[in-house]
Scaffold this motif. Structure first.
Motif, PDB file in Angstrom:
ATOM      1  N   ALA A 147       0.771  -1.138   0.092  1.00 45.56           N
ATOM      2  CA  ALA A 147       0.210  -0.328   0.630  1.00 45.56           C
ATOM      3  C   ALA A 147       0.981   1.025   0.221  1.00 45.56           C
ATOM      4  CB  ALA A 147      -1.210   0.135   1.282  1.00 45.56           C
ATOM      5  N   GLY A 148       0.141   2.220  -0.533  1.00 45.71           N
ATOM      6  CA  GLY A 148       0.753   4.069  -0.276  1.00 45.71           C
ATOM      7  C   GLY A 148       1.924   3.940  -1.458  1.00 45.71           C
ATOM      8  N   SER A 149       2.293   5.539  -2.045  1.00 43.80           N
ATOM      9  CA  SER A 149       2.875   5.716  -3.027  1.00 43.80           C
ATOM     10  C   SER A 149       3.625   6.931  -2.272  1.00 43.80           C
ATOM     11  CB  SER A 149       2.832   5.057  -4.353  1.00 43.80           C
ATOM     12  OG  SER A 149       1.029   6.377  -4.400  1.00 43.80           O
ATOM     13  N   MET A 150       3.915   7.659  -3.567  1.00 39.65           N
ATOM     14  CA  MET A 150       4.726   9.404  -2.965  1.00 39.65           C
ATOM     15  C   MET A 150       3.195  10.127  -3.015  1.00 39.65           C
ATOM     16  SD  MET A 150       7.739   8.924  -2.086  1.00 39.65           S
ATOM     17  CE  MET A 150       8.843  10.591  -2.449  1.00 39.65           C
ATOM     18  N   ALA A 151       2.609   9.965  -3.421  1.00 39.10           N
ATOM     19  CA  ALA A 151       1.687  10.667  -3.804  1.00 39.10           C
ATOM     20  C   ALA A 151       0.249   9.887  -2.837  1.00 39.10           C
ATOM     21  CB  ALA A 151       0.752  10.460  -5.249  1.00 39.10           C
ATOM     22  N   TYR A 152       0.068   9.008  -2.110  1.00 39.88           N
ATOM     23  CA  TYR A 152      -0.965   8.125  -1.377  1.00 39.88           C
ATOM     24  C   TYR A 152      -0.275   7.910  -0.292  1.00 39.88           C
ATOM     25  CZ  TYR A 152      -3.761   8.908  -5.496  1.00 39.88           C
ATOM     26  OH  TYR A 152      -4.485   9.967  -7.039  1.00 39.88           O
ATOM     27  N   ARG A 153       0.171   8.699   0.845  1.00 40.37           N
ATOM     28  CA  ARG A 153       0.631   8.021   1.536  1.00 40.37           C
ATOM     29  C   ARG A 153      -0.195   7.451   2.896  1.00 40.37           C
ATOM     30  NH1 ARG A 153       6.425  11.769   2.042  1.00 40.37           N
ATOM     31  NH2 ARG A 153       6.600  11.974  -0.499  1.00 40.37           N
ATOM     32  N   GLY A 154      -1.125   8.903   3.351  1.00 43.54           N
ATOM     33  CA  GLY A 154      -2.284   8.286   4.169  1.00 43.54           C
ATOM     34  C   GLY A 154      -2.749   7.245   4.083  1.00 43.54           C
ATOM     35  N   ALA A 155      -3.442   6.512   2.535  1.00 42.54           N
ATOM     36  CA  ALA A 155      -3.716   5.794   2.382  1.00 42.54           C
ATOM     37  C   ALA A 155      -2.951   4.180   3.287  1.00 42.54           C
ATOM     38  CB  ALA A 155      -4.328   5.475   1.258  1.00 42.54           C
ATOM     39  N   ALA A 156      -2.029   4.606   3.192  1.00 44.34           N
ATOM     40  CA  ALA A 156      -1.134   2.930   3.782  1.00 44.34           C
ATOM     41  C   ALA A 156      -1.213   3.088   5.539  1.00 44.34           C
ATOM     42  CB  ALA A 156       0.400   3.041   3.542  1.00 44.34           C
ATOM     43  N   ALA A 157      -1.186   4.817   5.688  1.00 46.98           N
ATOM     44  CA  ALA A 157      -1.383   3.711   7.205  1.00 46.98           C
ATOM     45  C   ALA A 157      -2.833   3.616   8.325  1.00 46.98           C
ATOM     46  CB  ALA A 157      -1.196   6.290   8.000  1.00 46.98           C
ATOM     47  N   LEU A 158      -3.559   4.601   7.040  1.00 48.16           N
ATOM     48  CA  LEU A 158      -5.278   3.990   8.087  1.00 48.16           C
ATOM     49  C   LEU A 158      -5.337   2.584   7.282  1.00 48.16           C
ATOM     50  CD1 LEU A 158      -6.907   6.782   5.408  1.00 48.16           C
ATOM     51  CD2 LEU A 158      -6.337   6.701   8.402  1.00 48.16           C
ATOM     52  N   CYS A 159      -5.135   1.595   6.398  1.00 50.35           N
ATOM     53  CA  CYS A 159      -5.638   0.752   5.870  1.00 50.35           C
ATOM     54  C   CYS A 159      -4.381  -0.203   6.981  1.00 50.35           C
ATOM     55  CB  CYS A 159      -5.737   0.168   4.198  1.00 50.35           C
ATOM     56  SG  CYS A 159      -3.202  -0.450   4.264  1.00 50.35           S
ATOM     57  N   THR A 160      -3.525   0.174   7.593  1.00 49.75           N
ATOM     58  CA  THR A 160      -2.538  -1.106   8.566  1.00 49.75           C
ATOM     59  C   THR A 160      -3.126  -1.038   9.260  1.00 49.75           C
ATOM     60  OG1 THR A 160      -0.769   0.358   8.278  1.00 49.75           O
ATOM     61  CG2 THR A 160      -0.236  -1.308   7.339  1.00 49.75           C
ATOM     62  N   GLU A 161      -3.785   0.190   9.808  1.00 52.85           N
ATOM     63  CA  GLU A 161      -3.721   0.404  10.802  1.00 52.85           C
ATOM     64  C   GLU A 161      -5.415  -0.111  11.221  1.00 52.85           C
ATOM     65  OE1 GLU A 161      -4.123   4.485  12.867  1.00 52.85           O
ATOM     66  OE2 GLU A 161      -5.156   3.581  15.204  1.00 52.85           O
ATOM     67  N   GLY A 162      -6.071  -0.395  10.270  1.00 55.83           N
ATOM     68  CA  GLY A 162      -7.240  -1.019  10.297  1.00 55.83           C
ATOM     69  C   GLY A 162      -7.056  -2.628  11.025  1.00 55.83           C
ATOM     70  N   ALA A 163      -5.845  -3.144   9.719  1.00 59.13           N
ATOM     71  CA  ALA A 163      -5.702  -4.540  10.040  1.00 59.13           C
ATOM     72  C   ALA A 163      -5.451  -4.401  11.461  1.00 59.13           C
ATOM     73  CB  ALA A 163      -3.770  -4.986   9.082  1.00 59.13           C
ATOM     74  N   LEU A 164      -4.438  -3.690  11.860  1.00 55.50           N
ATOM     75  CA  LEU A 164      -4.298  -4.617  13.614  1.00 55.50           C
ATOM     76  C   LEU A 164      -4.954  -3.882  13.993  1.00 55.50           C
ATOM     77  CD1 LEU A 164      -0.765  -1.864  13.611  1.00 55.50           C
ATOM     78  CD2 LEU A 164      -1.064  -3.916  13.971  1.00 55.50           C
ATOM     79  N   ARG A 165      -5.941  -3.264  13.706  1.00 55.92           N
ATOM     80  CA  ARG A 165      -7.754  -3.084  14.930  1.00 55.92           C
ATOM     81  C   ARG A 165      -9.020  -4.065  14.820  1.00 55.92           C
ATOM     82  NH1 ARG A 165      -5.656   1.100  18.145  1.00 55.92           N
ATOM     83  NH2 ARG A 165      -4.618   2.738  18.061  1.00 55.92           N
ATOM     84  N   GLY A 166      -8.274  -4.599  13.318  1.00 52.89           N
ATOM     85  CA  GLY A 166      -8.801  -5.556  13.277  1.00 52.89           C
ATOM     86  C   GLY A 166      -9.029  -7.053  13.950  1.00 52.89           C
ATOM     87  N   GLY A 167      -7.297  -7.288  14.147  1.00 46.93           N
ATOM     88  CA  GLY A 167      -6.953  -8.355  14.701  1.00 46.93           C
ATOM     89  C   GLY A 167      -6.240  -9.432  14.685  1.00 46.93           C
ATOM     90  N   ALA A 168      -5.616  -8.976  13.242  1.00 52.90           N
ATOM     91  CA  ALA A 168      -4.872  -9.711  13.050  1.00 52.90           C
ATOM     92  C   ALA A 168      -3.269  -9.460  14.430  1.00 52.90           C
ATOM     93  CB  ALA A 168      -3.836  -9.493  11.392  1.00 52.90           C
ATOM     94  N   GLY A 169      -2.927 -11.318  14.091  1.00 48.45           N
ATOM     95  CA  GLY A 169      -1.445 -10.688  15.274  1.00 48.45           C
ATOM     96  C   GLY A 169      -0.327 -10.210  14.597  1.00 48.45           C
ATOM     97  N   LEU A 170       0.106 -10.379  13.246  1.00 52.55           N
ATOM     98  CA  LEU A 170       0.988  -9.661  12.774  1.00 52.55           C
ATOM     99  C   LEU A 170       0.750  -9.232  11.693  1.00 52.55           C
ATOM    100  CD1 LEU A 170       4.471 -12.111  13.120  1.00 52.55           C
ATOM    101  CD2 LEU A 170       4.004  -9.358  13.800  1.00 52.55           C
TER     102      LEU A 170
END
Ligand code: NPW
Ligand code: ADP
Length: 295
Positions: free
Chosen positions: A33-56
């Protein structure tokens, strides 16, 4: 025929958190996820995965994106990649990632913020014999699929999360045609791509090939802000990774994700208003709602 997703259904389908467990019990997610143009998208989706309960949760992205994400969520493991000329992950690094994950069963989350790099990244990660335990495809990964930039033969346990614009591209229709028959579009996506299809928007629909069409009634117009979809994609991937470890299906993960995302938005709108709430505010409400459900 559509069936409504209820709180009780979600309570039954959500993965449990067992006393005798460790991070390996809840699965892993690799977010490309993410690229130089769209940085926030990577932050939001990774936090979503962590808060959705994935172990890693691992994030593969270009270095400036990795730095941003680690400053917000140091729980995320970094797979730093070189920057391609298009501002995204270098295709050779995507190939290397696929080899590294080959013997580590992991759910791939691909798309948010990939921008122009999506075609090369998806070709490398989703080609023949892709190693993934499951996949969540969103945003630019769906646009690359619609444009025929990689094989349409998706891994088992794939969930796609298009908005009506992306669904129209995937089905060769116009947005008004998709919106005029949302149920037909969701079923067509599931059957055409042999995956669980989440057709987003007011009353998001979830369809699996040959299965029930689920209608979500949580959520509100406060979600109509860039970033809401990135959170849903991550949350879906986190629930898929944990759920697959406990015998749940991709359909179960999608149903839980859309209901929780909307329920968090409804709680958030009460304290922040639909106008002023931000997608990132949802995480606090998500925690309260999961707590009320005993997770
Ligand atoms: N902070 C960040 O880093 C953020 C990064 N982001 C990243 O940006 C990238 C591009 O994603 P994107 O969704 O903006 O582009 P795209 O698919 O071309 O959509 C626009 C087109 O589709 C249509 N359309 C859209 N929604 C529709 C709907 N509900 N119902 C109907 N139609 C709809 C709309 O058509 P219109 O209505 O304008 O005619 C328009 O033509 C992607 O990588 C994403 O992850 C974003 O997530 C934001 C936060
Ligand atoms: N009016 C609305 N009512 C309910 N949910 C909405 C509304 N508008 C947007 N959403 C939800 O917000 C999310 C938006 O996703 P998406 O269009 O991919 O946005 P982005 O990629 O910009 O984050 C989806 O989950 C969608 O269902």
């Amino acid at each position: 025929m559509q069936r409504e997703i209820t709180r009780e259904l979600v309570r039954r389908l959500l993965p449990g958190r067992m006393a005798e467990s460790n991070k390996g019990s809840y699965g892993s997610v690799l977010a490309a996820a993410g690229s130089m143009a769209y940085r926030g998208a990577a932050a939001l989706c990774t936090e979503g995965a962590l808060r959705g309960g994935a172990g890693l949760v691992y994030l593969a992205s270009v270095e400036p994106v990795i730095q941003l994400v680690l400053s917000r969520t140091p729980e995320c493991c970094a797979c730093g990649c070189r920057t391609a000329a298009n501002g995204g992950i270098h295709p050779q690094d995507a190939d290397a990632l696929r080899r590294w994950f080959a013997d580590r069963p992991t759910v791939l989350l691909a798309g948010p913020g990939l921008g122009e790099s999506a075609a090369d990244v998806c070709k490398a990660l989703l080609g023949r014999n892709a190693p993934w335990a499951g996949a969540v495809l969103d945003a630019d990964a769906l646009n690359a699929l619609a444009a025929g930039k990689y094989r349409g033969d998706l891994p088992a346990n794939t969930i796609m999360t298009p908005h009506p614009g992306e669904a129209a591209r995937l089905l060769g229709l116009t947005v008004p045609e998709v919106q005029a028959d949302r149920e037909g579009a969701a079923v067509s996506l599931a059957e055409k791509y042999h995956c669980v299809a989440v057709l987003k928007g007011h009353h998001t629909l979830v369809a699996a090939p040959g299965g029930t069409v689920w209608r979500n009634e949580t959520g509100n117009a406060g979600l109509a802000k860039g970033g809401s979809g990135d959170i849903l994609a991550g949350l879906t991937a986190g629930l898929l990774a944990a759920g697959l470890k406990q015998g749940r299906t991709p359909e179960n993960a999608a149903v839980c994700a859309v209901w929780l995302h909307g329920a968090a938005a409804d709680r958030c709108a009460k304290r922040r208003s639909m106008t002023a709430m931000l997608p990132g505010d949802l995480f606090e409400d998500l925690g309260w709602i999961l707590g009320e459900l005993g997770r």
